[in-house]
Design a protein around this motif. Structure first.
Motif, PDB file in Angstrom:
ATOM      1  N   SER A 103      25.149  36.523 -72.965  1.00 30.85           N
ATOM      2  CA  SER A 103      26.216  35.536 -72.878  1.00 30.85           C
ATOM      3  C   SER A 103      25.740  34.185 -73.419  1.00 30.85           C
ATOM      4  O   SER A 103      24.676  33.685 -73.041  1.00 30.85           O
ATOM      5  CB  SER A 103      26.658  35.379 -71.422  1.00 30.85           C
ATOM      6  OG  SER A 103      27.511  34.282 -71.270  1.00 30.85           O
ATOM      7  N   THR A 153      28.303  25.460 -66.810  1.00 29.55           N
ATOM      8  CA  THR A 153      28.193  26.621 -67.699  1.00 29.55           C
ATOM      9  C   THR A 153      27.552  27.821 -66.998  1.00 29.55           C
ATOM     10  O   THR A 153      27.846  28.964 -67.345  1.00 29.55           O
ATOM     11  CB  THR A 153      27.403  26.277 -68.977  1.00 29.55           C
ATOM     12  OG1 THR A 153      26.118  25.764 -68.614  1.00 29.55           O
ATOM     13  CG2 THR A 153      28.158  25.271 -69.820  1.00 29.55           C
ATOM     14  N   HIS A 162      28.080  28.703 -63.834  1.00 30.61           N
ATOM     15  CA  HIS A 162      29.162  29.368 -63.110  1.00 30.61           C
ATOM     16  C   HIS A 162      30.122  30.073 -64.067  1.00 30.61           C
ATOM     17  O   HIS A 162      30.588  31.180 -63.783  1.00 30.61           O
ATOM     18  CB  HIS A 162      29.915  28.367 -62.239  1.00 30.61           C
ATOM     19  CG  HIS A 162      29.172  27.999 -60.990  1.00 30.61           C
ATOM     20  ND1 HIS A 162      28.939  28.890 -59.965  1.00 30.61           N
ATOM     21  CD2 HIS A 162      28.606  26.832 -60.599  1.00 30.61           C
ATOM     22  CE1 HIS A 162      28.269  28.298 -59.004  1.00 30.61           C
ATOM     23  NE2 HIS A 162      28.049  27.044 -59.365  1.00 30.61           N
ATOM     24  N   LEU A 163      30.414  29.446 -65.198  1.00 26.27           N
ATOM     25  CA  LEU A 163      31.280  30.079 -66.191  1.00 26.27           C
ATOM     26  C   LEU A 163      30.644  31.355 -66.746  1.00 26.27           C
ATOM     27  O   LEU A 163      31.326  32.367 -66.956  1.00 26.27           O
ATOM     28  CB  LEU A 163      31.591  29.110 -67.329  1.00 26.27           C
ATOM     29  CG  LEU A 163      32.519  27.942 -66.990  1.00 26.27           C
ATOM     30  CD1 LEU A 163      32.610  26.992 -68.169  1.00 26.27           C
ATOM     31  CD2 LEU A 163      33.880  28.446 -66.591  1.00 26.27           C
ATOM     32  N   ARG A 210      28.401  33.320 -65.253  1.00 26.39           N
ATOM     33  CA  ARG A 210      28.388  34.391 -64.257  1.00 26.39           C
ATOM     34  C   ARG A 210      29.754  35.030 -64.116  1.00 26.39           C
ATOM     35  O   ARG A 210      29.867  36.245 -63.960  1.00 26.39           O
ATOM     36  CB  ARG A 210      27.899  33.852 -62.915  1.00 26.39           C
ATOM     37  CG  ARG A 210      26.432  33.428 -63.011  1.00 26.39           C
ATOM     38  CD  ARG A 210      25.724  33.429 -61.727  1.00 26.39           C
ATOM     39  NE  ARG A 210      25.585  34.788 -61.234  1.00 26.39           N
ATOM     40  CZ  ARG A 210      25.548  35.080 -59.941  1.00 26.39           C
ATOM     41  NH1 ARG A 210      25.645  34.139 -59.049  1.00 26.39           N
ATOM     42  NH2 ARG A 210      25.394  36.321 -59.561  1.00 26.39           N
ATOM     43  N   ALA A 211      30.805  34.217 -64.187  1.00 24.63           N
ATOM     44  CA  ALA A 211      32.165  34.774 -64.117  1.00 24.63           C
ATOM     45  C   ALA A 211      32.457  35.639 -65.343  1.00 24.63           C
ATOM     46  O   ALA A 211      33.053  36.720 -65.225  1.00 24.63           O
ATOM     47  CB  ALA A 211      33.180  33.646 -64.001  1.00 24.63           C
ATOM     48  N   GLU A 212      32.029  35.162 -66.508  1.00 24.15           N
ATOM     49  CA  GLU A 212      32.237  35.912 -67.751  1.00 24.15           C
ATOM     50  C   GLU A 212      31.494  37.250 -67.715  1.00 24.15           C
ATOM     51  O   GLU A 212      32.032  38.277 -68.122  1.00 24.15           O
ATOM     52  CB  GLU A 212      31.755  35.051 -68.919  1.00 24.15           C
ATOM     53  CG  GLU A 212      31.884  35.669 -70.275  1.00 24.15           C
ATOM     54  CD  GLU A 212      31.308  34.780 -71.360  1.00 24.15           C
ATOM     55  OE1 GLU A 212      31.973  34.637 -72.391  1.00 24.15           O
ATOM     56  OE2 GLU A 212      30.191  34.235 -71.175  1.00 24.15           O
ATOM     57  N   ARG A 215      30.603  38.910 -64.996  1.00 26.63           N
ATOM     58  CA  ARG A 215      31.239  39.782 -64.010  1.00 26.63           C
ATOM     59  C   ARG A 215      32.518  40.417 -64.540  1.00 26.63           C
ATOM     60  O   ARG A 215      32.863  41.528 -64.138  1.00 26.63           O
ATOM     61  CB  ARG A 215      31.558  38.988 -62.738  1.00 26.63           C
ATOM     62  CG  ARG A 215      30.428  39.030 -61.750  1.00 26.63           C
ATOM     63  CD  ARG A 215      30.855  38.478 -60.408  1.00 26.63           C
ATOM     64  NE  ARG A 215      29.992  37.334 -60.134  1.00 26.63           N
ATOM     65  CZ  ARG A 215      30.389  36.087 -60.006  1.00 26.63           C
ATOM     66  NH1 ARG A 215      31.658  35.780 -60.093  1.00 26.63           N
ATOM     67  NH2 ARG A 215      29.532  35.124 -59.777  1.00 26.63           N
ATOM     68  N   ARG A 216      33.232  39.696 -65.411  1.00 32.24           N
ATOM     69  CA  ARG A 216      34.465  40.254 -65.983  1.00 32.24           C
ATOM     70  C   ARG A 216      34.174  41.381 -66.974  1.00 32.24           C
ATOM     71  O   ARG A 216      34.949  42.321 -67.082  1.00 32.24           O
ATOM     72  CB  ARG A 216      35.266  39.161 -66.687  1.00 32.24           C
ATOM     73  CG  ARG A 216      36.135  38.347 -65.773  1.00 32.24           C
ATOM     74  CD  ARG A 216      37.133  37.515 -66.541  1.00 32.24           C
ATOM     75  NE  ARG A 216      36.532  36.694 -67.583  1.00 32.24           N
ATOM     76  CZ  ARG A 216      36.089  35.453 -67.403  1.00 32.24           C
ATOM     77  NH1 ARG A 216      36.154  34.897 -66.217  1.00 32.24           N
ATOM     78  NH2 ARG A 216      35.582  34.772 -68.406  1.00 32.24           N
ATOM     79  N   ASP A 250      22.748  37.427 -66.774  1.00 35.69           N
ATOM     80  CA  ASP A 250      22.985  36.876 -65.445  1.00 35.69           C
ATOM     81  C   ASP A 250      21.760  36.112 -64.939  1.00 35.69           C
ATOM     82  O   ASP A 250      21.896  35.069 -64.297  1.00 35.69           O
ATOM     83  CB  ASP A 250      23.361  37.996 -64.478  1.00 35.69           C
ATOM     84  CG  ASP A 250      23.996  37.466 -63.210  1.00 35.69           C
ATOM     85  OD1 ASP A 250      24.901  36.614 -63.321  1.00 35.69           O
ATOM     86  OD2 ASP A 250      23.603  37.916 -62.123  1.00 35.69           O
TER      87      ASP A 250
END
Length: 96
Positions: free
Chosen positions: A11, A39, A41-42, A44-46, A48-49, A57
């Motif tokens: 990522s 960034t 947090h963004l 980690r969300a990306e 996870r999606r 990660d």
């Protein structure tokens, strides 16, 4: 037969988080730390999606840790300065 190997891409947000976290400790203390936290947090969300397509990660977590540690140290440092100079001013006022 050979089956194609699915490689996961790292990522970009996770890389930015780590680099900004490192910059937060050297060149850009406040800005780098805030960018690292956001960034991270963004990222980690990306991740996870889309876990089948993205990796990184650990990089995001490292950026988050560096960012949060720097923010915590800045807050503690500011509290120390305010308490020290506040106590110093109170001491000077009482001594006069």
């Amino acid at each position: 037969m050979n089956t194609p190997v699915a490689y996961r891409q790292t990522s970009a947000m996770a890389i930015i988080s780590l680099v900004a976290g490192l910059l937060g400790w050297s060149l850009l203390p406040v800005i780098g730390s805030v960018v690292a936290i956001v960034t991270g947090h963004l990222a980690r969300a990306e991740i996870r999606r889309r876990p089948e397509a993205l990796d990184g990660d650990g990089l995001a977590i490292a950026g988050l840790v560096l960012g949060y540690l720097m923010v915590a140290m800045a807050i503690i440092g500011l509290l120390f300065v305010f308490l020290f100079f506040g106590g110093l001013l109170a001491f000077i006022a009482a001594a006069s």
